[in-house]
Design a protein around this motif. Structure first.
Motif, PDB file in Angstrom:
ATOM      1  N   GLN A  86      -4.245 -20.655  -2.928  1.00 15.45           N
ATOM      2  CA  GLN A  86      -5.306 -20.792  -1.927  1.00 15.45           C
ATOM      3  C   GLN A  86      -4.732 -21.224  -0.588  1.00 15.45           C
ATOM      4  O   GLN A  86      -5.056 -20.659   0.458  1.00 15.45           O
ATOM      5  N   GLN A  93      -3.356 -16.229   6.532  1.00 15.38           N
ATOM      6  CA  GLN A  93      -4.477 -15.742   7.337  1.00 15.38           C
ATOM      7  C   GLN A  93      -4.363 -16.233   8.777  1.00 15.38           C
ATOM      8  O   GLN A  93      -4.621 -15.497   9.723  1.00 15.38           O
ATOM      9  N   ARG A 101      -3.296  -8.667   5.933  1.00 18.29           N
ATOM     10  CA  ARG A 101      -3.903  -7.378   5.625  1.00 18.29           C
ATOM     11  C   ARG A 101      -3.032  -6.586   4.669  1.00 18.29           C
ATOM     12  O   ARG A 101      -3.515  -5.896   3.787  1.00 18.29           O
ATOM     13  N   LEU A 160       2.505  14.544  -9.564  1.00 18.88           N
ATOM     14  CA  LEU A 160       2.751  15.921  -9.147  1.00 18.88           C
ATOM     15  C   LEU A 160       3.011  16.865 -10.319  1.00 18.88           C
ATOM     16  O   LEU A 160       3.193  18.047 -10.119  1.00 18.88           O
ATOM     17  N   THR A 162       2.124  18.471 -14.243  1.00 13.41           N
ATOM     18  CA  THR A 162       0.995  18.731 -15.117  1.00 13.41           C
ATOM     19  C   THR A 162       1.190  17.939 -16.406  1.00 13.41           C
ATOM     20  O   THR A 162       2.054  18.254 -17.206  1.00 13.41           O
TER      21      THR A 162
END
Lengths: 193, 260
Positions: A86, A93, A101, A160, A162
């Motif tokens: 925290q 921040q 971000r 990418l 199959t």
């Protein structure tokens, strides 16, 4: 010094937190779709792990041991880690909105990451001193990041190709993780403390 | 027992205190309007407004840098809400548009040059000789648009090998049009009117060889249109939506059935 290097190698490769000890599987599968995000998560974990091992070591040796409350370490460590994360979030921040971000939701998620708690407890079990525990924490976090980036790279490529229908999505991710884990077993016994 | 309780309680109190103090000291002042603007946006982070995501748009709009009506998916309602929160007047809203596929060349109608067995993605497929379909303008049909749609408005019709666009769900953000390597998706007016569903500017003879349904530029629609709303540009009919009265004559007369 050689001892510290051994601890780092042990934590990164031989005793990899994710692939050998199976801690932190949730972020391992949850945020390993892209190399970028897994690097972000790795950075956040490295930061928190190193900080947490420092604080938990101090608390254990200067608070729990003198009062003979060693049995409370799990509860105490959870408390420490949760508050620490925290605090770190608030600081990030304030200080660096850009980093905040980039790390985004990962930072608060680490609160409940078992790898961090496991690290704090392993530090105590291995009788590490303060420097050793910090180095071990750093190594473990690097190992965590390594595992995350490795699997993310593979999953980017898997996008990418199959893949047979029943294996698509989590199925193939888990199989890949398993094979990667088997590969890491090759390091077993290389270094012992 | 007593010590344990005291220690843990003490620790908890200490950390609580530190956190409380930190939240005061380190509080970051945020304009409360940003949060409320962000709250009424669609939240799809589609980028149609020109910003990275909804939150960035909310920030820019609150700072007064972005027009309140920039959110295309949100449309009128969202613009009104945003304008209300920010206490601004609402300027003219751009006309609502939705994505349309300008190609009818499904598996039966458009011929293929070769069997493609590579990466199942349009962008990858066009790297090799412009894709496997004979018509260089045709939809490749490997679903890059469907995967890019943040609103789940496009799904692939596996039988036809073409995307199906749900124009009701489409918000007109234009991501699919940008993602499409063939530029065969266009944003068209939601107004009911005929559209030429072909993108090929090749000559009629070539189109005939490549596809059963493409516009060959024969000009019948141009001649038959009573409003003179249709012009021929580069072998492709173009309908002027302003002049069009939706009479349906062109749809009926098109020998290739590519006006719908």
């Amino acid at each position: 010094m050689g001892n510290l290097l051994a601890i780092i190698l042990l934590a990164v490769l031989v005793d990899n937190f994710v692939l050998i000890r199976f801690f932190g599987i949730c972020p391992f599968l949850g945020v390993s779709r892209k190399v970028d995000t897994s690097l972000g998560m790795g950075m956040a974990v490295t930061f928190v792990m190193t900080m947490a091992s420092l604080v938990t070591w101090l608390i254990y040796h200067f608070l729990l041991v003198p009062f003979e409350l060693e049995y409370l370490r799990t509860v105490a460590f959870i408390l420490v880690i949760a508050s620490l994360v925290q605090l770190v979030e608030m600081v990030v921040q304030k200080v660096s909105p850009a980093l905040n971000r980039a790390l985004g939701i990962f930072l608060p998620l680490i609160t409940t990451n078992c790898a961090v708690l496991a690290l704090a407890i392993l530090n105590i079990q291995n009788d590490f001193n303060l420097l050793q525990s910090i180095v071990y924490a750093f190594g473990a976090a690097i190992g965590f990041t390594l595992a995350l980036v490795l699997i993310a790279g593979m999953r980017e490529r898997l996008e990418l190709v199959t893949v047979p229908k029943p294996f698509r999505g989590s199925g193939i991710a888990l199989i890949t993780a398993g094979i990667l884990s088997i590969a890491f077993m090759g390091f077993r016994g290389m270094i012992a403390l | 027992m007593f010590e344990a309780t005291l220690t843990l309680a003490g620790l908890g109190l200490l950390f609580g205190g530190v956190l409380a103090l930190a939240s005061k000291k380190l509080a970051v002042k945020v304009d409360p309007r940003i949060e409320s603007v962000n709250h009424c946006l669609p939240g799809a982070n589609c980028g149609a407004c020109g910003y990275g995501g909804c939150f960035q748009f909310a920030e820019a709009a609150t700072r007064g840098e972005a027009p309140v009506s920039a959110c295309i998916p949100g449309g009128c309602e969202v613009s009104q809400e945003v304008a209300e929160i920010l206490g601004l007047g609402l300027e003219e809203q751009a006309e609502r548009r939705a994505a349309a596929l300008l190609c009818l060349g499904d598996r039966d109608k458009t011929r293929v040059k070769f069997d493609y067995d590579g990466v199942q993605d349009c962008k990858a497929a066009v790297l090799f000789d412009g894709g496997f379909k004979a018509c260089p303008f045709a939809c490749v049909g490997l679903g890059t648009c469907a995967r890019s749609c943040p609103f789940d408005a496009i799904r692939m019709d596996d039988k036809k090998g073409l995307p199906l666009i749900d124009r009701g769900k489409c918000t007109g953000c234009g991501i699919c049009a940008r993602e499409c390597p063939k530029d065969v998706i266009a944003l068209t007016s939601l107004k009911e009117s005929p559209t030429v569903l072909c993108n090929s500017t090749a000559k009629g003879k070539e189109v005939r060889a490549q596809c059963d349904i493409g516009c060959i530029g024969c000009g019948i629609c141009v001649k038959k249109c009573p409003e003179e709303a249709i012009t021929m540009e580069k072998n492709l009919a173009l309908i002027d939506k302003e002049k069009c009265t939706n009479c349906g004559i062109c749809v009926e007369k098109c020998p290739r059935d590519c006006i719908l």
